[in-house]
Design an enzyme around this catalytic site. Sequence first.
Site, PDB file in Angstrom:
ATOM      1  N   LYS A 118     -20.303  -1.998  44.638  1.00  0.00           N
ATOM      2  CA  LYS A 118     -21.125  -1.336  43.418  1.00  0.00           C
ATOM      3  C   LYS A 118     -22.440  -0.805  44.049  1.00  0.00           C
ATOM      4  O   LYS A 118     -22.746  -1.493  45.025  1.00  0.00           O
ATOM      5  CB  LYS A 118     -21.435  -2.523  42.628  1.00  0.00           C
ATOM      6  CG  LYS A 118     -20.748  -2.346  41.168  1.00  0.00           C
ATOM      7  CD  LYS A 118     -20.708  -3.587  40.465  1.00  0.00           C
ATOM      8  CE  LYS A 118     -21.636  -3.402  38.960  1.00  0.00           C
ATOM      9  NZ  LYS A 118     -21.752  -4.299  38.018  1.00  0.00           N
TER      10      LYS A 118
ATOM     11  N   HIS B  48     -33.360 -11.433  30.401  1.00  0.00           N
ATOM     12  CA  HIS B  48     -32.495 -12.450  31.166  1.00  0.00           C
ATOM     13  C   HIS B  48     -33.419 -13.732  31.241  1.00  0.00           C
ATOM     14  O   HIS B  48     -32.924 -14.909  31.204  1.00  0.00           O
ATOM     15  CB  HIS B  48     -32.463 -12.049  32.740  1.00  0.00           C
ATOM     16  CG  HIS B  48     -31.602 -10.959  32.747  1.00  0.00           C
ATOM     17  ND1 HIS B  48     -32.085  -9.372  33.318  1.00  0.00           N
ATOM     18  CD2 HIS B  48     -30.178 -10.453  32.510  1.00  0.00           C
ATOM     19  CE1 HIS B  48     -31.220  -8.712  33.307  1.00  0.00           C
ATOM     20  NE2 HIS B  48     -29.920  -9.322  32.845  1.00  0.00           N
TER      21      HIS B  48
ATOM     22  N   SER C   4     -31.280  -3.454  31.994  1.00  0.00           N
ATOM     23  CA  SER C   4     -31.897  -3.279  33.541  1.00  0.00           C
ATOM     24  C   SER C   4     -31.774  -1.654  33.427  1.00  0.00           C
ATOM     25  O   SER C   4     -32.740  -1.187  33.992  1.00  0.00           O
ATOM     26  CB  SER C   4     -30.963  -3.957  34.502  1.00  0.00           C
ATOM     27  OG  SER C   4     -31.344  -5.340  34.262  1.00  0.00           O
TER      28      SER C   4
ATOM     29  N   ARG D 168     -26.230  -9.185  23.587  1.00  0.00           N
ATOM     30  CA  ARG D 168     -27.111  -8.399  22.860  1.00  0.00           C
ATOM     31  C   ARG D 168     -26.394  -7.822  21.358  1.00  0.00           C
ATOM     32  O   ARG D 168     -26.567  -8.322  20.331  1.00  0.00           O
ATOM     33  CB  ARG D 168     -27.501  -7.068  23.687  1.00  0.00           C
ATOM     34  CG  ARG D 168     -28.674  -7.805  24.835  1.00  0.00           C
ATOM     35  CD  ARG D 168     -28.744  -6.710  25.929  1.00  0.00           C
ATOM     36  NE  ARG D 168     -27.528  -6.310  26.051  1.00  0.00           N
ATOM     37  CZ  ARG D 168     -27.398  -5.503  27.317  1.00  0.00           C
ATOM     38  NH1 ARG D 168     -28.386  -4.811  27.896  1.00  0.00           N
ATOM     39  NH2 ARG D 168     -26.189  -5.016  27.778  1.00  0.00           N
TER      40      ARG D 168
HETATM   41  O1  PNS Z   1     -25.058  -8.427  34.875  1.00  0.00           O
HETATM   42  P1  PNS Z   1     -23.676  -7.915  34.917  1.00  0.00           P
HETATM   43  O2  PNS Z   1     -23.447  -6.591  35.797  1.00  0.00           O
HETATM   44  O3  PNS Z   1     -22.904  -7.493  33.463  1.00  0.00           O
HETATM   45  O4  PNS Z   1     -22.698  -9.158  35.608  1.00  0.00           O
HETATM   46  C1  PNS Z   1     -21.333  -8.929  35.760  1.00  0.00           C
HETATM   47  C2  PNS Z   1     -20.699 -10.169  36.695  1.00  0.00           C
HETATM   48  C3  PNS Z   1     -21.669  -9.956  37.991  1.00  0.00           C
HETATM   49  C4  PNS Z   1     -20.761 -11.328  35.988  1.00  0.00           C
HETATM   50  C5  PNS Z   1     -19.221  -9.961  36.965  1.00  0.00           C
HETATM   51  O5  PNS Z   1     -19.003  -8.503  37.458  1.00  0.00           O
HETATM   52  C6  PNS Z   1     -18.903 -10.650  37.914  1.00  0.00           C
HETATM   53  O6  PNS Z   1     -18.458 -11.970  37.530  1.00  0.00           O
HETATM   54  N1  PNS Z   1     -18.410 -10.435  39.048  1.00  0.00           N
HETATM   55  C7  PNS Z   1     -17.747 -11.294  40.144  1.00  0.00           C
HETATM   56  C8  PNS Z   1     -16.412 -10.775  40.391  1.00  0.00           C
HETATM   57  C9  PNS Z   1     -15.355 -11.532  39.483  1.00  0.00           C
HETATM   58  O7  PNS Z   1     -15.465 -12.655  39.293  1.00  0.00           O
HETATM   59  N2  PNS Z   1     -14.775 -10.628  38.841  1.00  0.00           N
HETATM   60  C10 PNS Z   1     -13.876 -11.238  37.557  1.00  0.00           C
HETATM   61  C11 PNS Z   1     -14.636 -11.619  36.276  1.00  0.00           C
HETATM   62  S1  PNS Z   1     -13.294 -11.514  34.924  1.00  0.00           S
END
Ligand code: PNS
Length: 162
Positions: free
Chosen positions: A42, A18, A129, A91
Site C-alpha cells: 500500500k 482517532h 486522514s 463515521r
Molecule cells: O485505517 P484503515 O486503512 O481503514 O485500516 C485498515 C486495516 C489496517 C485495519 C486493515 O486493512 C487490516 O486489518 N489489515 C491487515 C491485513 C488483514 O488482516 N486483512 C484482512 C482483514 S479482513
Amino acid sequence: MQKIAIYPGSFDPITNGHLDIIRRSRLLLDKIIIAVNDNPSKTFLFTVKERTEMIKGAIPASPGIEVESFRGLLVRYAEKKGARFIIRGLRALSDFEYEFQMDLMNRKLSPGIETIFLMTSQKYSYLSSSIIKEIVQLKGCSEGLIPEIVREKLLEKFKNNF
Ligand code: PNS
C-alpha cells in the site's frame, strides 16, 4: 482476566478523531494496543516508523496504552498479543459496508475475537486522514482536527509541494 484490544489502522496520519476513539475505548477496556499497519503493497504518505512516532508523540505516556506496528493478518497479530477485541471507529453509513465485511472475515479467521465499533463523536464525523492531508497541503485550517506534531510533520512533508 485483562481485557486487551487492538486498535488497528493506517493512521496516515493519526487525527483527533482517532484519538477520541482511543480515549473512549480505554474507558471500556484495560489495555489498548494501537497497531499501525505496515503493508508494503500500500502507498502511504508517511513511513510506518513516521506514523508510529507521530502517534507516540501525540499521546502522553499512559498506562494501558501501547503503540506498535504490525504486518500480516490482523487477527494473527491480535492472537499473539492475547487480545480478544478489535476496536474500530464508525463515521457514516459509508464506513459500514467495509467494516462489516472486515468484521465477518476476521471472525471467520479467528472466531474468538470480537470487533467493537464505536460511533465517532459528531465533531469528528467528517474527518479523515485523506481529507486532512489535502487541507494541510492546500494551506487550509486544520485547527482542532489533528495533534500539533502531525500538523508540523505534514507541513514538513509538503514544504516543497505548495
Ligand atoms: O485505517 P484503515 O486503512 O481503514 O485500516 C485498515 C486495516 C489496517 C485495519 C486493515 O486493512 C487490516 O486489518 N489489515 C491487515 C491485513 C488483514 O488482516 N486483512 C484482512 C482483514 S479482513
